[in-house]
Design a protein around this motif. Structure first.
Motif, PDB file in Angstrom:
ATOM      1  N   GLY A   1     121.585  47.622  15.750  1.00  0.00           N
ATOM      2  CA  GLY A   1     121.746  49.007  15.335  1.00  0.00           C
ATOM      3  C   GLY A   1     121.358  49.200  13.881  1.00  0.00           C
ATOM      4  N   TYR A   2     122.230  49.850  13.127  1.00  0.00           N
ATOM      5  CA  TYR A   2     121.889  50.262  11.767  1.00  0.00           C
ATOM      6  C   TYR A   2     121.487  49.108  10.845  1.00  0.00           C
ATOM      7  CZ  TYR A   2     122.131  52.509   7.225  1.00  0.00           C
ATOM      8  OH  TYR A   2     121.807  52.964   5.978  1.00  0.00           O
TER       9      TYR A   2
ATOM     10  N   ASN B   1     129.500  43.238   9.945  1.00  0.00           N
ATOM     11  CA  ASN B   1     128.732  43.931  10.982  1.00  0.00           C
ATOM     12  C   ASN B   1     127.862  42.962  11.771  1.00  0.00           C
ATOM     13  OD1 ASN B   1     128.962  47.077  10.535  1.00  0.00           O
ATOM     14  ND2 ASN B   1     128.883  46.160   8.506  1.00  0.00           N
TER      15      ASN B   1
ATOM     16  N   GLU C   1     117.888  48.521  11.507  1.00  0.00           N
ATOM     17  CA  GLU C   1     117.098  49.716  11.828  1.00  0.00           C
ATOM     18  C   GLU C   1     115.918  49.907  10.882  1.00  0.00           C
ATOM     19  OE1 GLU C   1     118.869  53.776  11.530  1.00  0.00           O
ATOM     20  OE2 GLU C   1     118.860  53.653  13.714  1.00  0.00           O
TER      21      GLU C   1
ATOM     22  N   THR D   1     117.483  46.183   4.117  1.00  0.00           N
ATOM     23  CA  THR D   1     116.227  46.919   3.970  1.00  0.00           C
ATOM     24  C   THR D   1     115.200  46.191   3.126  1.00  0.00           C
ATOM     25  OG1 THR D   1     117.499  48.964   4.154  1.00  0.00           O
ATOM     26  CG2 THR D   1     115.259  49.148   3.298  1.00  0.00           C
TER      27      THR D   1
END
Length: 398
Positions: free
Chosen positions: A369-370, A365, A373, A222
């Motif tokens: 996706g997340y 991961n 995101e 993020t």
């Protein structure tokens, strides 16, 4: 009359009561804790290896046995390391040198009193010793990918790490030392930052031989400094510059996976002590392919301007030349960072025989996706705006 009252009171004290029956099941402790029941307190030894995670309820209100000083906790990776330490009941000491607000978001991550901010000066040895005094674990996440007037690459990425390792050795009670480096760090790297990181690895292992070195790839998350920078640039100028032809190979990794790797190294039986781990994501991709993921998430048509390395270096050079020659601070570089441009002239991927996530029991991961995101905030019409490039190409209207 008074004699009768005294005799009655004496008989009442001799009789069994609910408290006396409770004593028979839970004998009172003389240690000051009250009832003598199992408590999850730290009995961590001062020296030696082995498990340092003590059994507890497993939540933020338990006691893990770790008292960790996390240098660089207010940075990108630091917040995720603090969160994972705090949620298992670790007391985290957070040294900071900025304003009082720089660490306030971390205090919510642990139970009351478990996150302890401590103001310090990285150039003051006594200040460092004070924030490390009560610890049994030290994690060094300090690093910077650009220079300022006050701090050079060598001081931030090498000198501070060497000083922390030396103080930790003198401390005598530091069981684990984790040093954060970078994938691609090498004495022969064209990047000054990567050369400083390689020197720091050598210095830390010399001063603290049981230290664990983590070398993650490009961190994605993020608050990252690559996908966010690209997305802002694309929104402002409708394109992203690619240095060279964007064919440099990298191995980007989700930031939470790197934080999990640090925690896993603390939980093992000492198997990670004195070892170097290269933490790359599950996919090796080019810089161009990573930019494609960014454009796909912000739902904009990908537009690139390929900038040859000599031209990119010429554009980025004036800041480095003027940095310490002008009497005022210069803006921090965003896209055109000379040292990052130099780093991109060489591939940064995991070595064939290196220790990786798998050796720590972690499956990283994929970047879909997340993990990516967070980029939806750059969509010009809101989170549900538009279609991905792949959806447009598959449309029957085309």
């Amino acid at each position: 009359m008074q004699s009768t009252i005294r005799n009655t009171g004496r008989r009442l004290l001799d009789q069994s009561s609910p408290l006396s029956s409770a004593k028979s099941i839970y004998p009172l402790s003389t240690s000051g804790y009250g009832l003598d029941q199992t408590r999850y307190v730290s009995n961590i030894p001062v020296k030696g290896g082995g498990h340092i995670i003590r059994k507890g309820t497993g939540g933020r209100s338990s006691v893990s046995g770790i008292v960790a000083t996390v240098f660089g906790a207010t940075g990108f990776l630091g917040r995720y390391v603090v969160q994972q330490l705090a949620k298992m009941g670790t007391q985290v000491l957070v040294p900071f040198r900025g304003s009082e607000d720089s660490q306030r978001h971390l205090k919510l991550m642990g139970d009351l009193g478990q996150i302890v901010p401590m103001k310090y000066n990285p150039r003051d040895e006594s200040s460092i010793k004070a924030v490390m005094a009560k610890s049994n674990v030290v994690i060094n996440l300090i690093g910077r990918e650009y220079e300022t007037r006050n701090y050079s690459f060598e001081e931030v990425n090498h000198g501070m790490a060497e000083q922390l390792a030396l103080i930790a050795k003198e401390h005598g009670g530091i069981m684990r030392f984790v040093q954060m480096s970078c994938l691609g760090a090498s004495p022969s790297s064209p990047s000054r930052m990567l050369r400083a990181k390689a020197a720091a690895e050598e210095s830390v292992l010399r001063e603290f031989p049981t230290a664990t070195i983590m070398k993650p790839g490009t961190l994605i998350g993020t608050e990252d400094r690559i996908m966010n920078t690209w997305a802002r640039f694309a929104k402002n100028y409708s394109f992203v510059p690619l240095f060279g032809d964007g064919s440099t190979k990298i191995q980007p990794v989700y930031v939470i996976d790197v934080a999990s790797a640090i925690i896993a190294s603390l939980k093992d039986d000492g198997a990670s002590m004195g070892k170097i781990y290269e933490l790359g994501g599950p996919q090796v991709m080019t810089v161009h392919e990573l930019a494609e993921i960014m454009f796909d998430m912000i739902r904009e048509w990908p537009r690139y301007v390929k900038v040859p390395f000599p031209i990119a270096k010429a554009i980025a050079s004036p800041r480095d030349f003027l940095l310490k020659k002008v009497p005022f601070p210069l803006p921090n570089p965003q896209i055109f960072n000379l040292d990052q441009i130099n780093a991109l002239t060489v591939d940064a991927v995991v070595s064939p025989n290196a220790l990786t996530f798998q050796d720590l029991g972690i499956v990283p991961n994929e970047l879909k996706g997340y993990p990516v995101e967070f980029l939806i905030c750059y969509r010009k019409g809101g989170p549900a705006f538009g279609s991905t490039v792949s959806e447009k190409l598959g449309s029957p209207e085309l």
